[in-house]
Design a protein around this motif. Structure first.
Motif, PDB file in Angstrom:
ATOM      1  N   PRO A   1     -11.321  -1.910   1.871  1.00 30.41           N
ATOM      2  CA  PRO A   1     -10.014  -1.651   1.243  1.00 30.41           C
ATOM      3  C   PRO A   1      -9.230  -0.482   1.835  1.00 30.41           C
ATOM      4  O   PRO A   1      -8.022  -0.591   2.060  1.00 30.41           O
ATOM      5  N   TRP A   2      -9.889   0.661   2.097  1.00 30.26           N
ATOM      6  CA  TRP A   2      -9.144   1.810   2.621  1.00 30.26           C
ATOM      7  C   TRP A   2      -8.600   1.531   4.023  1.00 30.26           C
ATOM      8  O   TRP A   2      -7.534   2.044   4.385  1.00 30.26           O
ATOM      9  N   ALA A   3      -9.298   0.733   4.807  1.00 33.38           N
ATOM     10  CA  ALA A   3      -8.817   0.397   6.154  1.00 33.38           C
ATOM     11  C   ALA A   3      -7.582  -0.495   6.064  1.00 33.38           C
ATOM     12  O   ALA A   3      -6.624  -0.323   6.827  1.00 33.38           O
ATOM     13  N   ILE A   4      -7.578  -1.407   5.137  1.00 34.45           N
ATOM     14  CA  ILE A   4      -6.420  -2.297   4.945  1.00 34.45           C
ATOM     15  C   ILE A   4      -5.221  -1.501   4.435  1.00 34.45           C
ATOM     16  O   ILE A   4      -4.096  -1.677   4.912  1.00 34.45           O
ATOM     17  N   ARG A   5      -5.460  -0.605   3.473  1.00 38.07           N
ATOM     18  CA  ARG A   5      -4.367   0.203   2.894  1.00 38.07           C
ATOM     19  C   ARG A   5      -3.722   1.139   3.901  1.00 38.07           C
ATOM     20  O   ARG A   5      -2.596   1.581   3.698  1.00 38.07           O
ATOM     21  N   ALA A   6      -4.410   1.451   4.986  1.00 37.53           N
ATOM     22  CA  ALA A   6      -3.859   2.357   5.990  1.00 37.53           C
ATOM     23  C   ALA A   6      -2.691   1.737   6.757  1.00 37.53           C
ATOM     24  O   ALA A   6      -1.909   2.456   7.385  1.00 37.53           O
ATOM     25  N   PHE A   7      -2.565   0.415   6.709  1.00 38.77           N
ATOM     26  CA  PHE A   7      -1.511  -0.276   7.443  1.00 38.77           C
ATOM     27  C   PHE A   7      -0.215  -0.323   6.634  1.00 38.77           C
ATOM     28  O   PHE A   7      -0.252  -0.433   5.411  1.00 38.77           O
ATOM     29  N   PRO A   8       0.931  -0.294   7.328  1.00 37.67           N
ATOM     30  CA  PRO A   8       2.219  -0.333   6.636  1.00 37.67           C
ATOM     31  C   PRO A   8       2.651  -1.745   6.246  1.00 37.67           C
ATOM     32  O   PRO A   8       3.794  -1.948   5.840  1.00 37.67           O
ATOM     33  N   VAL A   9       1.756  -2.712   6.407  1.00 36.34           N
ATOM     34  CA  VAL A   9       2.036  -4.115   6.062  1.00 36.34           C
ATOM     35  C   VAL A   9       0.889  -4.632   5.194  1.00 36.34           C
ATOM     36  O   VAL A   9      -0.223  -4.110   5.257  1.00 36.34           O
ATOM     37  N   PRO A  10       1.133  -5.676   4.396  1.00 41.35           N
ATOM     38  CA  PRO A  10       0.048  -6.238   3.598  1.00 41.35           C
ATOM     39  C   PRO A  10      -0.961  -6.985   4.467  1.00 41.35           C
ATOM     40  O   PRO A  10      -0.673  -7.354   5.607  1.00 41.35           O
ATOM     41  N   GLN A  11      -2.131  -7.223   3.908  1.00 42.05           N
ATOM     42  CA  GLN A  11      -3.212  -7.862   4.653  1.00 42.05           C
ATOM     43  C   GLN A  11      -2.816  -9.253   5.147  1.00 42.05           C
ATOM     44  O   GLN A  11      -3.257  -9.679   6.212  1.00 42.05           O
ATOM     45  N   ASP A  12      -1.969  -9.956   4.431  1.00 45.46           N
ATOM     46  CA  ASP A  12      -1.568 -11.309   4.830  1.00 45.46           C
ATOM     47  C   ASP A  12      -0.228 -11.339   5.564  1.00 45.46           C
ATOM     48  O   ASP A  12       0.413 -12.396   5.653  1.00 45.46           O
ATOM     49  N   ALA A  13       0.200 -10.217   6.132  1.00 46.02           N
ATOM     50  CA  ALA A  13       1.494 -10.143   6.825  1.00 46.02           C
ATOM     51  C   ALA A  13       1.547 -11.105   8.006  1.00 46.02           C
ATOM     52  O   ALA A  13       0.556 -11.294   8.711  1.00 46.02           O
ATOM     53  N   GLY A  14       2.712 -11.697   8.189  1.00 40.96           N
ATOM     54  CA  GLY A  14       2.939 -12.563   9.331  1.00 40.96           C
ATOM     55  C   GLY A  14       3.395 -11.763  10.535  1.00 40.96           C
ATOM     56  O   GLY A  14       3.683 -10.561  10.439  1.00 40.96           O
ATOM     57  N   ALA A  15       3.487 -12.427  11.677  1.00 44.35           N
ATOM     58  CA  ALA A  15       3.852 -11.754  12.929  1.00 44.35           C
ATOM     59  C   ALA A  15       5.195 -11.043  12.822  1.00 44.35           C
ATOM     60  O   ALA A  15       5.358  -9.927  13.311  1.00 44.35           O
ATOM     61  N   GLY A  16       6.183 -11.675  12.179  1.00 41.46           N
ATOM     62  CA  GLY A  16       7.503 -11.061  12.060  1.00 41.46           C
ATOM     63  C   GLY A  16       7.461  -9.735  11.330  1.00 41.46           C
ATOM     64  O   GLY A  16       8.064  -8.757  11.760  1.00 41.46           O
ATOM     65  N   GLN A  17       6.734  -9.717  10.219  1.00 43.82           N
ATOM     66  CA  GLN A  17       6.622  -8.490   9.433  1.00 43.82           C
ATOM     67  C   GLN A  17       5.856  -7.418  10.216  1.00 43.82           C
ATOM     68  O   GLN A  17       6.223  -6.244  10.188  1.00 43.82           O
ATOM     69  N   ILE A  18       4.817  -7.828  10.919  1.00 43.73           N
ATOM     70  CA  ILE A  18       4.045  -6.876  11.719  1.00 43.73           C
ATOM     71  C   ILE A  18       4.905  -6.324  12.848  1.00 43.73           C
ATOM     72  O   ILE A  18       4.907  -5.113  13.108  1.00 43.73           O
ATOM     73  N   LEU A  19       5.678  -7.176  13.518  1.00 40.05           N
ATOM     74  CA  LEU A  19       6.542  -6.724  14.622  1.00 40.05           C
ATOM     75  C   LEU A  19       7.510  -5.637  14.170  1.00 40.05           C
ATOM     76  O   LEU A  19       7.788  -4.704  14.927  1.00 40.05           O
ATOM     77  N   GLU A  20       8.026  -5.732  12.951  1.00 43.65           N
ATOM     78  CA  GLU A  20       8.947  -4.714  12.432  1.00 43.65           C
ATOM     79  C   GLU A  20       8.285  -3.340  12.383  1.00 43.65           C
ATOM     80  O   GLU A  20       8.941  -2.321  12.567  1.00 43.65           O
TER      81      GLU A  20
END
Length: 147
Positions: free
Chosen positions: A112-131
């Motif tokens: 959980p803490w590793a996932i929370r470190a990202f500025p996107v949700p765990q199920d983010a798509g490529a477009g959201q990640i690219l932003e």
């Protein structure tokens, strides 16, 4: 226990553990040894090595990690585990390839803490990640340049 002490303890355990390759679409924990950008001294940190489309990658949710800055300064590094040392080169990547690697990492991650470190949700798509990719760091690992 502080973060440095926890990292040192985890690194010591990982260095002795058998070196199973990361599964395609998943990751394996390794100790990554970089060169300190100011000191030139070896620095070791436990990290997830992500496997995607036959390649291996390192991912950071933010760019201000010491290991990220060390690799940006000197891309030579080593993967340590199972009593073995594998010399590598880590080249930063971006765009669609990097977004796909981040998506692979997030989909495989269960901490959980590793996932929370990202500025996107765990199920983010490529477009959201690219932003958000400019604030992250993704490195493609390859064989080290011959000395």
């Amino acid at each position: 226990m502080d973060v440095r002490a926890m990292n040192a303890e985890m690194a010591a355990k990982l260095i002795e553990a058998p070196a199973e390759p990361p599964p395609e679409g998943g990751y394996a924990l390794r100790v990554v040894e970089t060169r300190g950008r100011r000191s030139g001294e070896p620095r070791r940190v436990p990290l997830a090595v992500v496997a995607r489309d036959g390649g291996q990658y390192l991912v950071s949710p933010v760019r201000d990690r010491d290991w990220v800055e060390n690799l940006l300064a000197t891309p030579g590094c080593a993967l340590l585990s199972g009593g073995r040392r594998e010399d590598r080169r880590a080249d930063e990547i971006g765009g669609e390839e990097a977004a796909a690697v981040v998506a692979t990492y997030l989909a495989a991650m269960s901490v959980p803490w590793a996932i929370r470190a990202f500025p996107v949700p765990q199920d983010a798509g490529a477009g959201q990640i690219l932003e958000h990719l400019p604030g992250m760091a993704v490195f493609r690992l390859s064989a080290a340049d011959p000395a």
